[in-house]
Design a protein around this motif. Structure first.
Motif, PDB file in Angstrom:
ATOM      1  N   ARG A 187      -8.186   2.871   7.617  1.00 24.47           N
ATOM      2  CA  ARG A 187      -7.744   4.114   6.987  1.00 24.47           C
ATOM      3  C   ARG A 187      -8.656   5.240   7.443  1.00 24.47           C
ATOM      4  O   ARG A 187      -9.803   5.023   7.819  1.00 24.47           O
ATOM      5  CB  ARG A 187      -7.830   4.000   5.462  1.00 24.47           C
ATOM      6  CG  ARG A 187      -6.868   3.010   4.864  1.00 24.47           C
ATOM      7  CD  ARG A 187      -7.114   2.868   3.373  1.00 24.47           C
ATOM      8  NE  ARG A 187      -7.024   4.145   2.700  1.00 24.47           N
ATOM      9  CZ  ARG A 187      -7.461   4.361   1.461  1.00 24.47           C
ATOM     10  NH1 ARG A 187      -8.050   3.403   0.787  1.00 24.47           N
ATOM     11  NH2 ARG A 187      -7.333   5.549   0.895  1.00 24.47           N
ATOM     12  N   ASP A 191      -0.383   4.238  -5.825  1.00 26.82           N
ATOM     13  CA  ASP A 191      -1.020   5.555  -5.872  1.00 26.82           C
ATOM     14  C   ASP A 191      -2.473   5.429  -5.400  1.00 26.82           C
ATOM     15  O   ASP A 191      -2.979   4.334  -5.153  1.00 26.82           O
ATOM     16  CB  ASP A 191      -0.932   6.166  -7.277  1.00 26.82           C
ATOM     17  CG  ASP A 191      -1.660   5.345  -8.327  1.00 26.82           C
ATOM     18  OD1 ASP A 191      -2.548   4.539  -7.960  1.00 26.82           O
ATOM     19  OD2 ASP A 191      -1.347   5.500  -9.526  1.00 26.82           O
ATOM     20  N   ASP A 192      -3.156   6.558  -5.257  1.00 25.98           N
ATOM     21  CA  ASP A 192      -4.483   6.565  -4.640  1.00 25.98           C
ATOM     22  C   ASP A 192      -5.505   5.733  -5.417  1.00 25.98           C
ATOM     23  O   ASP A 192      -6.345   5.047  -4.830  1.00 25.98           O
ATOM     24  CB  ASP A 192      -4.988   8.009  -4.525  1.00 25.98           C
ATOM     25  CG  ASP A 192      -4.187   8.799  -3.505  1.00 25.98           C
ATOM     26  OD1 ASP A 192      -3.563   8.150  -2.639  1.00 25.98           O
ATOM     27  OD2 ASP A 192      -4.168  10.044  -3.575  1.00 25.98           O
ATOM     28  N   SER A 193      -5.439   5.792  -6.754  1.00 31.57           N
ATOM     29  CA  SER A 193      -6.422   5.045  -7.551  1.00 31.57           C
ATOM     30  C   SER A 193      -6.268   3.539  -7.348  1.00 31.57           C
ATOM     31  O   SER A 193      -7.259   2.804  -7.265  1.00 31.57           O
ATOM     32  CB  SER A 193      -6.272   5.400  -9.033  1.00 31.57           C
ATOM     33  OG  SER A 193      -4.973   5.051  -9.496  1.00 31.57           O
ATOM     34  N   ASP A 194      -5.031   3.061  -7.261  1.00 42.11           N
ATOM     35  CA  ASP A 194      -4.811   1.627  -7.048  1.00 42.11           C
ATOM     36  C   ASP A 194      -5.073   1.219  -5.606  1.00 42.11           C
ATOM     37  O   ASP A 194      -5.421   0.065  -5.339  1.00 42.11           O
ATOM     38  CB  ASP A 194      -3.381   1.253  -7.447  1.00 42.11           C
ATOM     39  CG  ASP A 194      -3.184   1.278  -8.947  1.00 42.11           C
ATOM     40  OD1 ASP A 194      -4.082   0.819  -9.662  1.00 42.11           O
ATOM     41  OD2 ASP A 194      -2.139   1.777  -9.409  1.00 42.11           O
ATOM     42  N   LEU A 195      -4.903   2.153  -4.652  1.00 43.29           N
ATOM     43  CA  LEU A 195      -5.162   1.842  -3.249  1.00 43.29           C
ATOM     44  C   LEU A 195      -6.610   1.412  -3.044  1.00 43.29           C
ATOM     45  O   LEU A 195      -6.884   0.423  -2.363  1.00 43.29           O
ATOM     46  CB  LEU A 195      -4.857   3.061  -2.376  1.00 43.29           C
ATOM     47  CG  LEU A 195      -3.437   3.181  -1.813  1.00 43.29           C
ATOM     48  CD1 LEU A 195      -3.288   4.472  -1.037  1.00 43.29           C
ATOM     49  CD2 LEU A 195      -3.117   1.986  -0.925  1.00 43.29           C
ATOM     50  N   ASP A 196      -7.529   2.145  -3.621  1.00 39.82           N
ATOM     51  CA  ASP A 196      -8.946   1.804  -3.470  1.00 39.82           C
ATOM     52  C   ASP A 196      -9.246   0.431  -4.058  1.00 39.82           C
ATOM     53  O   ASP A 196      -9.946  -0.378  -3.450  1.00 39.82           O
ATOM     54  CB  ASP A 196      -9.815   2.868  -4.153  1.00 39.82           C
ATOM     55  CG  ASP A 196      -9.708   4.223  -3.470  1.00 39.82           C
ATOM     56  OD1 ASP A 196      -9.381   4.245  -2.267  1.00 39.82           O
ATOM     57  OD2 ASP A 196      -9.932   5.251  -4.139  1.00 39.82           O
ATOM     58  N   ASP A 256      -7.719  -2.280  -1.794  1.00 36.55           N
ATOM     59  CA  ASP A 256      -8.496  -2.473  -0.569  1.00 36.55           C
ATOM     60  C   ASP A 256      -9.768  -3.270  -0.852  1.00 36.55           C
ATOM     61  O   ASP A 256     -10.143  -4.163  -0.091  1.00 36.55           O
ATOM     62  CB  ASP A 256      -8.852  -1.114   0.044  1.00 36.55           C
ATOM     63  CG  ASP A 256      -7.615  -0.391   0.577  1.00 36.55           C
ATOM     64  OD1 ASP A 256      -6.556  -1.038   0.662  1.00 36.55           O
ATOM     65  OD2 ASP A 256      -7.721   0.813   0.890  1.00 36.55           O
ATOM     66  N   ASP A 266     -10.227   7.448   5.739  1.00 36.21           N
ATOM     67  CA  ASP A 266     -11.450   7.595   4.966  1.00 36.21           C
ATOM     68  C   ASP A 266     -12.341   6.361   5.041  1.00 36.21           C
ATOM     69  O   ASP A 266     -13.371   6.288   4.397  1.00 36.21           O
ATOM     70  CB  ASP A 266     -11.137   7.926   3.502  1.00 36.21           C
ATOM     71  CG  ASP A 266     -10.165   6.923   2.897  1.00 36.21           C
ATOM     72  OD1 ASP A 266      -9.651   6.084   3.649  1.00 36.21           O
ATOM     73  OD2 ASP A 266      -9.923   6.997   1.674  1.00 36.21           O
ATOM     74  N   ARG A 284       0.818  -1.209   0.000  1.00 39.51           N
ATOM     75  CA  ARG A 284       0.000   0.000   0.000  1.00 39.51           C
ATOM     76  C   ARG A 284       0.853   1.261   0.000  1.00 39.51           C
ATOM     77  O   ARG A 284       0.476   2.290  -0.572  1.00 39.51           O
ATOM     78  CB  ARG A 284      -0.935  -0.007   1.207  1.00 39.51           C
ATOM     79  CG  ARG A 284      -1.953  -1.146   1.143  1.00 39.51           C
ATOM     80  CD  ARG A 284      -2.898  -1.168   2.326  1.00 39.51           C
ATOM     81  NE  ARG A 284      -3.924  -0.146   2.177  1.00 39.51           N
ATOM     82  CZ  ARG A 284      -3.968   0.975   2.881  1.00 39.51           C
ATOM     83  NH1 ARG A 284      -3.022   1.247   3.769  1.00 39.51           N
ATOM     84  NH2 ARG A 284      -4.940   1.843   2.695  1.00 39.51           N
ATOM     85  N   ASN A 285       1.996   1.203   0.633  1.00 41.59           N
ATOM     86  CA  ASN A 285       2.894   2.369   0.655  1.00 41.59           C
ATOM     87  C   ASN A 285       3.447   2.707  -0.725  1.00 41.59           C
ATOM     88  O   ASN A 285       3.886   3.828  -0.967  1.00 41.59           O
ATOM     89  CB  ASN A 285       4.059   2.127   1.623  1.00 41.59           C
ATOM     90  CG  ASN A 285       3.627   2.180   3.072  1.00 41.59           C
ATOM     91  OD1 ASN A 285       2.613   2.802   3.393  1.00 41.59           O
ATOM     92  ND2 ASN A 285       4.372   1.513   3.946  1.00 41.59           N
TER      93      ASN A 285
END
Length: 652
Positions: free
Chosen positions: A628, A607-612, A615, A630, A603-604
């Motif tokens: 998290r 990027d944000d799009s792949d994080l979602d 998850d 959010d 996760r570190n």
């Protein structure tokens, strides 16, 4: 006296002009006195004419002809293009091959006067009963190539199920083979109607392949198949000489082609299946030797000699070629391995049920910057899978590749990305390549194949200090085998002296292993994805002996500590491993979840799009809900209280 001198000068000038005129006439005169008979239009005669004519064109001295400046410049350019094409076509350049074939076509039709009547002298097109299996196959492949291009061979095999297991005469067990009978049946069923242009093109190809091409495999090598090899079955020449002294009947069988020779050996690799082309042959040991001596020559890799009995190189189209010769091997042999870069995507490689989650897993492993090994036997698709996975590396990362021979050719697939490939040479070692790569702003280090001890050492080095993460291929069968092989390579290379220390370094570097399999049916799939979990050493020693009053009690507590010490020294477990994904009964099944440490590290790096998406993937398959900011639902707090979030089911 002056008159005599003048006469002599005039005579010399006249002789010189006459000499130049005769020389010019000779260069312009082309086989005017060809004696027309039944043998004139045989393949041997036409091949000899083509060789002679092209040799004449390339060796002519243009300055002796007396051309104008413009014509001289034009002829020089054509001569240069011809020389370049004659050289390039032996490297596997399809454009140069096309140029030479068109020139041969013009020479035969315009100068040698080949027409509809006499062309059947070379190949009996009008009498199918006299056509050999090779003649029929050449016609079939030519006609299919007109329709399907370089997919022609694949279309023939698929349409007539030529890659099925079958029993053949003389074989006790079923095998993958294409026989002359099958070629004859296909030819009868297709019932082609050939024009004169079709016939002449078939003849041109036959002449070209024995002149500048790769003999009987020339057109097949260009097709989109997995690979082709020759000289790997049948009896070598050395064995024939021994038989001649002992068994005359057996030698007669060989002479009648009832027993295959080494020069009759042509195999293709198609969809993971190794198929023998029983109807094709090089004809002689000398022809097989010629092909072996020419097929590896691209970029001048050095001389194949008795003292240096093998060469590993690539061809102009990116194919990997390996050539061996006596006395290193029992006969001349070559292996061409092709990589279809257009099909190197995960969606095209991963095919069985459960493929959606499998593709997502592979993508997130790469996006999460995990150190990944791809293992499996030869021909199981490791290199192709590696190409496909690289697509998911972020564009911002620079790729540095180390290979024995250039195989990946990633710039062809990703021409706009920052990619540099290096390989060993006779003067530059792989270690030097790695040292240089450390100074080239690389983010991802990719090692084509970890096959030797020094390469294993480079892999460990690059994974530890030289890059953000590393991808590599290996031939290990199981995960413990992979760890053991890398550990032993480190020890043999002299990097470490202690087994435990070497193994500890390996398991600290490895994150995941993707193991690919090619079964006996030729199916290729991912058998498992395995996670490596290093075991942290804990301090289990106690000081309980201090509480004991008696000497016996103190000694007993001391022996407990001694037992722990010897257990750790002699048999300490350095790692555990578990399968994240398995292939079960034709389906891909996600089994054990990824460990917390790897999830956090992945996760570190996303990027944000792949994080979602990652998850959601974890929660959907393993019920893991990540903690998290959010992820919490804000509640309206009472006055004077703090905000409070909703507690997830399972948090990390």
């Amino acid at each position: 006296m002056p008159n005599l001198l003048l006469i002599v000068i005039v005579i010399l000038i006249a002789f010189f002009l006459l000499f130049q005129f005769i020389k010019k006439r000779k260069t312009e005169q082309v086989e005017e006195n060809i004696e027309v008979d039944d043998k004139t239009y045989t393949l041997e005669k036409m091949t000899a004419f083509v060789k002679s004519r092209l040799d004449e064109i390339t060796k002519i001295n243009l300055y002796d002809i007396g051309l104008s400046e413009e014509e001289l410049k034009r002829r020089k350019q054509k001569k240069y293009e011809l020389k370049k094409a004659l050289k390039g076509c032996t490297y596997g350049d399809v454009n140069d091959k096309k140029y030479i074939k068109e020139l041969i076509y013009d020479l035969l039709s315009k100068e040698y006067n080949v027409n509809e009547t006499n062309i059947s002298t070379s190949i009996p097109f009008d009498l199918p009963s006299l056509l050999t299996a090779q003649d029929k196959f050449d016609i079939i492949l030519y006609m299919y190539k007109n329709e399907f291009g370089y997919e022609a061979m694949a279309e023939i095999i698929k349409k007539y199920h030529l890659d099925d297991l079958k029993y053949v005469e003389g074989e006790a067990k079923p095998c993958y083979v294409i026989t002359a009978d099958e070629v004859n049946k296909i030819f009868e069923e297709e019932n082609f109607v050939l024009t004169f242009d079709d016939k002449l093109n078939v003849v041109v190809q036959r002449i070209y392949q024995h002149y500048k091409g790769y003999s009987s495999i020339d057109e097949i090598r260009d097709m989109n198949i997995d690979g082709i090899s020759g000289g790997v079955s049948g009896l070598p020449e050395s064995f024939l000489s021994q038989v001649a002294q002992s068994d005359g009947d057996y030698l007669q069988q060989i002479a009648d082609h009832k027993v295959p020779r080494a020069c009759d050996s042509i195999w293709i690799m198609f969809h993971g299946k190794s198929i023998r082309l029983a109807f094709l042959s090089f004809g002689s040991e000398a022809e097989l030797k010629r092909v072996c001596q020419n097929i590896y020559k691209y970029n001048n890799p050095g001389q194949l000699s008795d003292t240096n009995g093998y060469k590993i190189n690539e061809m102009k189209d990116g194919s990997r070629v390996v050539v061996v010769r006596p006395s290193m091997s029992e006969t001349w042999a070559f292996f061409v391995r092709k990589f279809d870069v257009k099909r190197a995507t995960l969606e095209q490689i991963v095919k069985f049920p459960g493929k959606e989650d499998t593709i997502d897993l592979l993508k997130y492993l790469v996006k999460g910057a995990r150190i990944i090994s791809l293992t499996g036997e030869q021909g199981c698709g490791k290199t192709t899978m590696l190409m496909a996975m690289i697509e998911n590396i972020y564009e911002t990362m620079n790729l540095r590749i180390t290979e024995t021979a250039f195989e990946l050719h990633l710039r062809k697939i990703y021409p706009t990305r920052n990619i540099l490939s290096m390989r060993e040479t006779e003067t530059v070692s792989g270690q030097d390549c790695l040292d240089v790569q450390k100074k080239t702003d690389g983010s991802v280090n990719i090692i084509g194949e970890v096959a030797t001890d020094p390469v294993a050492s480079w892999m460990i080095q690059s994974a530890q200090v030289a890059s953000k993460f590393t991808l590599f291929t290996h031939h290990a069968k199981t995960f413990p085998d992979l760890v053991t092989a890398l550990r032993n390579s480190m020890l043999r290379d002299g990097v470490f002296k202690d087994e435990k220390t070497a193994e500890e370094q390996v398991v600290q570097v490895l994150n995941f292993d993707i193991h690919l399999v090619k079964d006996f049916r030729g199916r290729r799939y991912i058998e498992r994805v395995t996670e490596c979990i290093p075991v942290e050493e804990k301090n289990e020693y106690t000081y309980d002996y201090r509480k004991e009053k008696s000497l016996e009690g103190k000694l007993e507590k001391f022996m407990d500590n001694a037992t722990i010490f010897f257990t750790k020294t002699t048999n300490r477990e350095l790692y555990k491993y578990r399968n994240i994904l398995e292939y079960q009964d034709g389906n891909y099944v996600l089994t054990n979840p990824i460990t917390e440490a790897n999830i956090k590290a992945m996760r570190n790096n996303m990027d944000d799009s792949d994080l979602d998406g990652f998850d959601d993937f974890l929660q959907r398959n393993w019920g893991i809900k990540l903690k998290r900011e959010d992820d919490f639902e804000e509640e309206t707090p009472a006055e004077g209280t703090k905000k409070r979030g909703r507690k997830p089911k399972k948090t990390i």
